[in-house]
Write an enzyme that holds these catalytic residues in place. Structure first.
Site, PDB file in Angstrom:
ATOM      1  N   HIS A 698       0.730  -1.076  -0.102  1.00  0.00           N
ATOM      2  CA  HIS A 698       0.077  -0.044   0.164  1.00  0.00           C
ATOM      3  C   HIS A 698       0.888   1.239  -0.070  1.00  0.00           C
ATOM      4  O   HIS A 698       1.167   1.785   0.966  1.00  0.00           O
ATOM      5  CB  HIS A 698      -0.954  -0.200   1.361  1.00  0.00           C
ATOM      6  CG  HIS A 698      -1.906   1.039   1.297  1.00  0.00           C
ATOM      7  ND1 HIS A 698      -3.078   0.917   0.713  1.00  0.00           N
ATOM      8  CD2 HIS A 698      -1.781   2.233   1.780  1.00  0.00           C
ATOM      9  CE1 HIS A 698      -3.792   2.222   0.810  1.00  0.00           C
ATOM     10  NE2 HIS A 698      -2.866   3.031   1.670  1.00  0.00           N
ATOM     11  N   ASP A 740      -1.019  -9.774   1.040  1.00  0.00           N
ATOM     12  CA  ASP A 740      -0.150  -8.879   0.242  1.00  0.00           C
ATOM     13  C   ASP A 740      -0.949  -8.268  -1.059  1.00  0.00           C
ATOM     14  O   ASP A 740      -1.084  -8.712  -1.976  1.00  0.00           O
ATOM     15  CB  ASP A 740       0.870  -9.867  -0.517  1.00  0.00           C
ATOM     16  CG  ASP A 740       2.182  -8.874  -1.474  1.00  0.00           C
ATOM     17  OD1 ASP A 740       1.840  -7.710  -1.228  1.00  0.00           O
ATOM     18  OD2 ASP A 740       2.694  -9.394  -2.061  1.00  0.00           O
ATOM     19  N   GLU A 749       0.909  -1.755   4.450  1.00  0.00           N
ATOM     20  CA  GLU A 749       1.629  -0.424   4.099  1.00  0.00           C
ATOM     21  C   GLU A 749       2.890  -0.333   4.491  1.00  0.00           C
ATOM     22  O   GLU A 749       3.489  -1.252   5.277  1.00  0.00           O
ATOM     23  CB  GLU A 749       0.649   0.634   4.871  1.00  0.00           C
ATOM     24  CG  GLU A 749       1.095   2.109   4.252  1.00  0.00           C
ATOM     25  CD  GLU A 749       0.145   3.095   5.063  1.00  0.00           C
ATOM     26  OE1 GLU A 749       0.400   4.378   4.288  1.00  0.00           O
ATOM     27  OE2 GLU A 749      -0.609   3.017   5.714  1.00  0.00           O
TER      28      GLU A 749
END
Length: 770
Positions: A698, A740, A749
């Protein structure tokens, strides 16, 4: 009477027809009452869907469980736009591209289990021109790049030729491949013209084994996928829910000559907080010869390769620090330094508007600095602990990083760690209000940008708020920088200390100023208790300046403003009960006082050193009693758990520096093992390192750059039992709550404050193992 009978008969016929119609309607509803695995199947929500976009997706933008991504594959050369309305999607393809899959609508991850039979159903149509041009909708259910884009529909892609009336496409397929927890449901728009799609559905028609319908069988062999130093402790973790009792041995084979060099036994791993897991562990620490090896578990059809080398972490350490260069705002990331990840400059930040929360008007220039995480915000609070951790490493081990990271400042005669940190410090200085020396909280836009490159986020940027926490982070870090940079840049160092002292005065006079709440488009980092920040800042200012006033605050002779904060008990009764984090900074004060020259009472300093070492002993004990041999308990699997794990490692690093006891360095090595693959997921949590590592983080710049691989060296947030992103997590155990997936901001993230202790861990290891 006959008339009445006829009337009654007619009424009865009508009622009978009504019942029949009602039954038919109910029957039809029952047919459609399926457990649809696709989210937003009625296209009523636009979450995760960029209507009207014709840009190609990045390598991970299509990972969006519960919603959709429409786009054109970069390699297919298609061009199209789309929008949702009336519970359908309307797409216009202006260039059909070079392949049937050039324009797609995708939802992923979808769990497709081996042996299950699935049904697929959808409806589509086109206009008269589309019929003439023979437009089709294609359906593929398959794997992502890690599975070579395999199609799980063995008969091939299902095509539906469109007409001007709604047509239904439906088919079944049986999953013959291994279970895929991140499969893709793809709709292909084949041809040039206008397409309409509604009611896509995917559901299990028949489960191969009802007892396994809720999730895949666990079969994992976990080791450090990057490798080991010859003298490292070396453990394997084996999970197998079906063959647990059968597994008793493993072997190590040299890849050089295919000879078995070690045979080990597997022992049941300890229970974890009352939960007996299907885990076994094996110790192969006695294998020390440098080389390439394979580890195989007898009874399991898998093996893992690994390396033993005297410089096994050199590359990983450098790349972990280079991530900060990749996070730089306000400058181009040139190909000379970033290769295929080069990008144009974004966010010059030279005309930031002073937000109303600052109490000021106008614009200010606030360039430089690092993007905080997957977003484009720049935050004082998170920047504070990040810079402090990196400078702590430099103060303990100044030779951990040299002048050769391949960043623009390389070759200037000082550690590239200091060069990189200065880019952030130069931004820090722009955040200090010249009128009163208080420090603003953050720079950001007021809307969350899309998953795009920085240059494409063109919204107005603001300097937002002013707070006690931001000001004390600034004071502490600038005081630390004043002593660290004095050798290289006396003017910069002197200015840093001067600014730190002025910031301290503002904080003492404004001890309860909290950061602004409720603004969209950036993180909040809310904090209302500033005693830890006051202690940390006072410690750094005292060490750097030696001034009695800061000693008076530390020893409790002076209270902090009108808060009643008396810092003296933090010295007389030092306490370390958990790792440091952005909202809990007391440990950082202890670390500096224990290792930097100062004139505090030697008895007090001894207490602080003993507390660091005694807590490090707790961390070592936790590792020895954990089934995964990690310092964490299950309650530690929160947002940014990998950052927390690394901050346990920081404590171990200080204990090793204070005692030179090898057990702390060994524990630190095992902490790194977890990040590189010896974990409950069986994958490396570090981008670009290991045989299986994150590919869909992310991170806006990574998703928007169109490059399949991810910039190496980022440690992702890791397993998070909170699952705040509402993504699909196949297994509901805290240590396994990781996917993932781009949209998994809760587990996938990256952030500067998580990478900093990771750099610290690797830096200490490299400096002491080579």
């Amino acid at each position: 009477m006959k008339k009445n009978i006829g009337y009654v008969f007619i009424v009865m016929i009508i009622l009978l027809l009504a019942v029949i119609f009602s039954c038919q309607t109910t029957s039809g509803a029952e047919e459609e009452a399926i457990d649809n695995m696709l989210g937003n199947a009625d296209f009523s929500k636009e979450t995760g869907f960029p209507p009207g976009k014709d840009k190609a997706w990045g390598h991970g933008a299509f990972e969006t469980k519960g919603s959709w991504i429409f786009g054109c594959s970069p390699s297919g050369s298609g061009e199209a736009t789309a929008a949702m309305s009336g519970k359908q999607i309307n797409a216009t393809v202006t260039n059909a591209g070079t392949a049937d899959w050039a324009v797609q609508l995708i939802q992923s991850p979808v769990l497709i289990q081996k042996g299950n039979t699935y049904n697929v159903k959808f409806k589509g149509k086109t206009d008269a021109q589309g019929v003439k041009d023979k437009l089709q909708l294609g359906i593929k259910v398959g794997g992502n790049s890690s599975r070579g884009w395999t199609n799980y529909i063995k008969e091939g892609v299902y095509y539906l030729a469109l007409s001007t009336e709604w047509k239904t496409g439906e088919f079944s397929f049986t999953m013959g491949d291994a279970t895929d927890e991140a499969a893709r449901f793809e709709v292909w728009f084949v041809g040039k013209g206008n397409f309409m799609l509604t009611s896509p559905a995917l559901w299990v028609a028949e489960a191969a084994d009802a007892s396994k319908a809720k999730g895949p069988t666990q079969e994992i062999i976990s080791i450090n996928q990057v490798g080991y130093y010859p003298a490292s402790p070396k453990y394997v973790i084996v999970e197998n829910t079906e063959k647990f009792d059968e597994l008793s041995a493993f072997t190590i084979t040299s890849l050089k000559d295919n000879k078995t060099v070690f045979e080990g036994t597997l022992e049941k791993a300890p229970d974890w907080e009352g939960d007996s897991l299907a885990l076994k562990t094996g110790d192969f620490s006695s294998v020390t010869e440098p080389g390439q090896y394979a580890l195989s578990v007898k009874g399991m059809d898998k093996s893992l390769e690994f390396t033993i080398s005297a410089n096994v972490y050199d590359k990983a350490a450098k790349e972990s620090l280079r991530t900060y260069f990749y996070q730089r705002a306000s400058m181009a990331i040139d190909e000379k330094y970033a290769g295929k990840w080069a990008r144009e400059a974004g966010h010059p930040d030279t005309e930031c508007v002073l937000h109303e929360t600052t109490g000021k008007t106008g614009t200010v220039s606030s360039p430089y600095g690092w993007y905080d995480a997957g977003d484009f915000g720049k935050y004082m609070v998170n920047g504070g602990i990040t810079v402090a951790t990196l400078l702590e490493l430099y103060e303990l081990y100044p030779k951990a990083f040299d002048d050769d990271l391949n960043i623009p400042e390389s070759g200037n005669g000082k550690s590239d760690l200091l060069d990189e940190v200065k880019y952030e410090l130069d931004w820090f200085k722009t955040m200090q209000d010249p009128d009163d020396s208080g420090v603003f909280f953050k720079v950001a836009g007021l809307k969350w940008p899309g998953m795009v490159l920085p240059r494409l986020d063109t919204q107005q940027r603001y300097v937002i708020g002013k707070s006690t926490s931001a000001t004390l982070n600034f004071a502490a870090v600038m005081a630390q920088a004043g002593r660290v940079y004095a050798k290289y840049d006396g003017k910069f160092a002197k200015d840093a200390v001067n600014r730190a002292e002025k910031a301290w005065v503002w904080a003492v006079n404004n001890p309860k100023a909290i950061n602004p709440k409720g603004l969209s488009g950036s993180g909040e980092y809310m904090d209302t208790n500033f005693k830890d920040e006051f202690f940390w800042a006072a410690a750094e200012l005292f060490i750097t300046t030696g001034k009695p006033v800061y000693k008076e605050y530390l020893t409790g002779k002076k209270a902090v403003g009108d808060t009643g904060f008396n810092l003296g008990n933090l010295l007389t009764s030092p306490a370390i009960t958990k790792p440091a984090y952005w909202g809990g900074m007391t440990n950082l004060g202890y670390f500096s006082l224990a290792t930097r020259p100062n004139t505090l009472d030697p008895e007090i300093l001894t207490k602080i050193k003993d507390k660091i070492v005694s807590y490090a002993d707790v961390v070592v004990s936790n590792i020895n009693n954990s089934p995964y041999r990690i310092p964490m308990s299950r309650k530690d699997f929160v947002w940014g758990s990998n950052g927390g794990l690394c901050n346990y490692g920081v404590i171990l690093g200080y204990a090793y520096r204070l005692t030179s006891d090898r057990k702390y360095l060994n524990a630190l090595l095992e902490t790194a093992d977890y990040l590189f693959g010896k974990n409950a997921i069986g994958m490396s949590f570090v981008t670009g390192f290991g045989t299986k590592s994150p590919m869909r983080i992310h991170h806006r710049a990574s998703t928007g750059d169109g490059v399949k691989d991810v910039f190496p060296g980022f440690v992702v947030g890791g397993p998070n039992n909170g699952k705040q992103d509402k993504q699909y997590y196949p297994i509901d155990k805290p240590e396994k709550c990781y996917v993932d997936v781009v949209d998994s901001y809760a587990s996938n993230e990256v952030a500067i404050n998580w990478n900093a202790p990771f750099v610290f861990v690797l830096g200490v290891i490299v400096d002491n193992m080579e």
